[in-house]
Design an enzyme around this catalytic site. Structure first.
Site, short mmCIF file in Angstrom:
data_model
loop_
_atom_site.label_atom_id
_atom_site.label_comp_id
_atom_site.label_asym_id
_atom_site.label_seq_id
_atom_site.Cartn_x
_atom_site.Cartn_y
_atom_site.Cartn_z
N LYS A 279 19.27 22.86 -28.05
CA LYS A 279 20.24 21.62 -27.73
C LYS A 279 21.05 21.01 -28.89
O LYS A 279 22.13 20.93 -28.99
CB LYS A 279 19.31 20.65 -27.08
CG LYS A 279 19.29 20.95 -25.46
CD LYS A 279 18.48 20.30 -24.86
CE LYS A 279 18.34 20.63 -23.43
NZ LYS A 279 17.15 20.02 -22.62
N LYS B 294 22.54 34.45 -21.31
CA LYS B 294 21.92 33.62 -20.08
C LYS B 294 22.93 32.79 -19.49
O LYS B 294 23.69 32.22 -20.03
CB LYS B 294 20.73 32.77 -20.76
CG LYS B 294 20.19 31.89 -19.81
CD LYS B 294 19.46 30.66 -20.44
CE LYS B 294 19.34 29.48 -19.33
NZ LYS B 294 18.93 28.41 -19.51
N LYS C 36 25.15 26.24 -17.73
CA LYS C 36 26.33 25.33 -17.40
C LYS C 36 27.19 24.96 -18.83
O LYS C 36 28.13 24.82 -18.96
CB LYS C 36 26.28 24.28 -16.38
CG LYS C 36 24.73 23.36 -16.89
CD LYS C 36 24.79 22.58 -15.53
CE LYS C 36 23.41 21.88 -15.75
NZ LYS C 36 22.19 22.62 -15.04
P1 ADP Z 1 21.48 25.28 -17.69
O1 ADP Z 1 20.97 26.24 -18.68
O2 ADP Z 1 22.47 25.74 -16.70
O3 ADP Z 1 21.67 23.74 -18.15
P2 ADP Z 1 18.97 23.88 -16.41
O4 ADP Z 1 18.36 24.14 -17.80
O5 ADP Z 1 19.51 22.78 -15.97
O6 ADP Z 1 20.08 24.96 -16.26
O7 ADP Z 1 18.14 24.75 -15.38
C1 ADP Z 1 17.45 24.46 -14.33
C2 ADP Z 1 16.40 25.34 -13.84
O8 ADP Z 1 16.92 26.69 -13.51
C3 ADP Z 1 15.34 25.76 -14.79
O9 ADP Z 1 14.22 26.04 -13.97
C4 ADP Z 1 15.77 27.03 -15.46
O10 ADP Z 1 14.73 27.85 -15.79
C5 ADP Z 1 16.54 27.59 -14.31
N1 ADP Z 1 17.69 28.49 -14.84
C6 ADP Z 1 18.77 28.01 -15.53
N2 ADP Z 1 19.49 29.03 -15.91
C7 ADP Z 1 19.05 30.17 -15.74
C8 ADP Z 1 19.29 31.58 -15.79
N3 ADP Z 1 20.43 31.91 -16.32
N4 ADP Z 1 18.26 32.58 -15.10
C9 ADP Z 1 17.44 32.10 -14.45
N5 ADP Z 1 16.89 30.70 -14.34
C10 ADP Z 1 17.81 29.97 -14.96
#
Ligand code: ADP
Ligand code: TRP
Length: 320
Positions: A110, A189, A192
């Site tokens: 982050k 990966k 957002k």
């Molecule tokens: P982002 O990376 O979009 O900010 P978050 O960190 O809010 O997403 O993730 C919310 C949930 O979704 C977590 O449990 C995270 O492990 C899962 N998650 C987010 N992106 C992925 C991905 N590309 N593949 C699998 N799981 C994901």
């Protein structure tokens, strides 16, 4: 068995969230007592717009319900409706070794992405540990990127148990091996914060445009293509049947079909997959008070357990 997970309302939900966390969480509704929350305290580490935080929190609740969260089985609630977690986070922070948190990948990632290095961002895993431990959770369905946070939670629970006697249960992560990491448009990966996301409930034109912009190599239409590392194939495998997937892989290897045509097929499958959920979403939106009612009921159930566990914790550490 008690199952718990949370998701930050820091933006619109994408198909990585769906396959990594939401779908496994929804499937687990059949296996035990489920608690799912909208991590709005956590989102404060990155969202500085109160209207956006309120609106995103409602959207996450709406999307989760539309995707199949059943409020008769699962408690769905806002993290901040159980403010006792911040008290537990403080207590856990008094046993949390600095070094343990300094090793957290997500904090380093982050900072690398430009988030301000606040105390809140640094101690994010301590609040997450409190979220999990305050409900005596057994299993935590999350995507692979959250695995280290669950390990930190277990370490903190062990520390408390060693210091104050048996206070906490040790939770286990539940990570779906088939959808550990859903790739985004650029093959990294999906996230957002990388802008490579395909949203679950994006509008049709935008979703099509995003699917068509998946990054590919420059293999010409007639040439054979490598299905092994293709983002198109990886995403298609989430939506297609075994036979449909095998068929697309064969056509990749054979040559004669361009990436554009494969992307169109992917879009069609993806759009069809979420069609019943879009319908459900429309239905939910018709009842203006539905989401508030669900969240209020969820908060009540969550508070019941959190109050009990907190009394145990306060007594164990000497605050009672
Ligand atoms: P982002 O990376 O979009 O900010 P978050 O960190 O809010 O997403 O993730 C919310 C949930 O979704 C977590 O449990 C995270 O492990 C899962 N998650 C987010 N992106 C992925 C991905 N590309 N593949 C699998 N799981 C994901
Ligand atoms: N850190 C998680 C994420 O970014 C959200 C979260 C907060 C969470 N508290 C939790 C997940 C407790 C599982 C359990 O996705």
């Amino acid at each position: 068995m008690r199952i718990l997970s949370g998701i930050q309302p820091s933006g619109v939900l994408h198909i990585g969230n769906y396959f990594g966390m939401m779908r496994p969480a929804i499937e687990l509704q059949k296996e035990g007592e489920t608690f799912y929350f909208i991590a709005d305290y956590h989102a404060l580490t990155s969202v500085r717009n109160p209207e956006a935080l309120r609106e995103n929190s409602r959207q996450v609740a709406l999307d989760f319900l539309a995707c199949g969260l059943d409020p008769e089985r699962a408690a769905l609630f806002r993290q901040s409706d159980v403010p006792q977690v911040t008290e537990l986070a403080w207590i856990l922070s008094t046993v949390a070794p600095m070094g343990l948190l300094e090793r957290a990948h997500s904090y380093k990632d982050k900072l690398a992405r430009g988030l301000a290095s606040t105390v809140g961002l640094f101690s994010y895993p301590v609040l997450m540990a409190a979220d999990i431990l305050i409900y005596d959770s057994d299993a935590v369905p999350v995507g692979k990127d959250q695995k280290q946070h669950i390990e930190i939670t277990r370490d903190l629970a062990v520390k408390v148990n060693e210091t104050f006697g048996q206070v906490f249960k040790l939770p286990e992560p539940r990570i779906n091996p088939d959808t550990q990491v859903v790739p985004g448009l650029d093959g990294q990966k999906m996230s957002k914060s990388y802008g490579n996301n395909i949203d679950i409930f994006g509008d049709e034109k935008e979703t099509r445009k995003r699917v068509m912009s998946i990054v590919t190599d420059s293999t010409p239409v007639e040439a054979p293509k490598d299905p092994e590392r293709s983002t198109i194939i990886q995403l298609y495998s989430l939506f297609a049947s075994k036979d449909e997937l095998a068929d697309m892989r064969e056509r990749f290897k054979k040559g004669g079909t361009g990436y554009g045509d494969f992307k169109k097929e992917l879009f069609e499958k993806l759009w069809e997959y979420f069609s019943p959920m879009r319908k459900r979403r429309e239905e939910i939106l018709r009842d203006k008070s539905y989401i508030d009612k669900v969240l209020a009921r969820g908060a009540k159930r969550a508070n019941g357990i959190a109050d009990q566990v907190m009394e145990r914790v306060r007594t164990a550490v000497g605050l009672r």
